[in-house]
Motif scaffolding. Structure first.
Motif, mmCIF file in Angstrom:
data_model
loop_
_atom_site.group_PDB
_atom_site.id
_atom_site.type_symbol
_atom_site.label_atom_id
_atom_site.label_comp_id
_atom_site.label_asym_id
_atom_site.label_seq_id
_atom_site.Cartn_x
_atom_site.Cartn_y
_atom_site.Cartn_z
ATOM 1 N N GLU A 32 18.523 -26.944 12.516
ATOM 2 C CA GLU A 32 18.071 -25.795 13.299
ATOM 3 C C GLU A 32 18.955 -24.574 13.067
ATOM 4 O O GLU A 32 18.458 -23.447 12.976
ATOM 5 C CB GLU A 32 18.027 -26.152 14.784
ATOM 6 C CG GLU A 32 16.904 -27.098 15.140
ATOM 7 C CD GLU A 32 16.960 -27.616 16.573
ATOM 8 O OE1 GLU A 32 17.983 -27.367 17.269
ATOM 9 O OE2 GLU A 32 16.003 -28.285 16.979
ATOM 10 N N HIS A 36 17.783 -21.104 11.541
ATOM 11 C CA HIS A 36 18.043 -19.886 12.322
ATOM 12 C C HIS A 36 18.614 -18.795 11.414
ATOM 13 O O HIS A 36 18.187 -17.634 11.486
ATOM 14 C CB HIS A 36 18.988 -20.202 13.478
ATOM 15 C CG HIS A 36 19.345 -19.033 14.325
ATOM 16 N ND1 HIS A 36 18.419 -18.358 15.093
ATOM 17 C CD2 HIS A 36 20.526 -18.406 14.524
ATOM 18 C CE1 HIS A 36 19.018 -17.359 15.731
ATOM 19 N NE2 HIS A 36 20.304 -17.372 15.396
ATOM 20 N N ASN A 40 16.909 -15.231 10.030
ATOM 21 C CA ASN A 40 17.574 -14.022 10.512
ATOM 22 C C ASN A 40 18.556 -13.524 9.452
ATOM 23 O O ASN A 40 19.775 -13.669 9.592
ATOM 24 C CB ASN A 40 18.317 -14.304 11.821
ATOM 25 C CG ASN A 40 17.375 -14.662 12.935
ATOM 26 O OD1 ASN A 40 16.739 -13.788 13.506
ATOM 27 N ND2 ASN A 40 17.248 -15.950 13.226
#
Length: 87
Positions: A32, A36, A40
């Protein structure tokens, strides 16, 4: 950088500043965190810049100077304690 929160990594990475720390063995959290950062790119870029800036604190010259200072402090405490001297 994404890394497990173990003793070595906690000394190098400040969570959410120059990387992301996850609990050791938590594969889902690791995945995760990677996703992420992939999702981003600005955050990943900012963290990479912060990591580079942090790494610049660890030049060979600086590490050598700090090591020398450590040993000099250590030796100065031995000199002050006669009982630590051996014949």
């Amino acid at each position: 950088m994404v890394a497990a929160r173990n003793s070595g990594m906690k000394d190098v990475i400040t969570d959410e500043k120059n990387g992301i720390l996850v609990e050791t063995g938590d594969d889902k959290a690791m995945a995760e965190a990677c996703l992420h950062l992939i999702g981003n790119p600005k955050l990943a870029f900012d963290m990479a810049n912060n990591a580079r800036d942090h790494a610049l604190n660890y030049t060979w010259d600086r590490v050598a100077d700090e090591t020398l200072e450590f040993y000099e402090r250590l030796l100065s405490t031995v000199d002050r304690h006669p009982s630590s001297r051996r014949l």
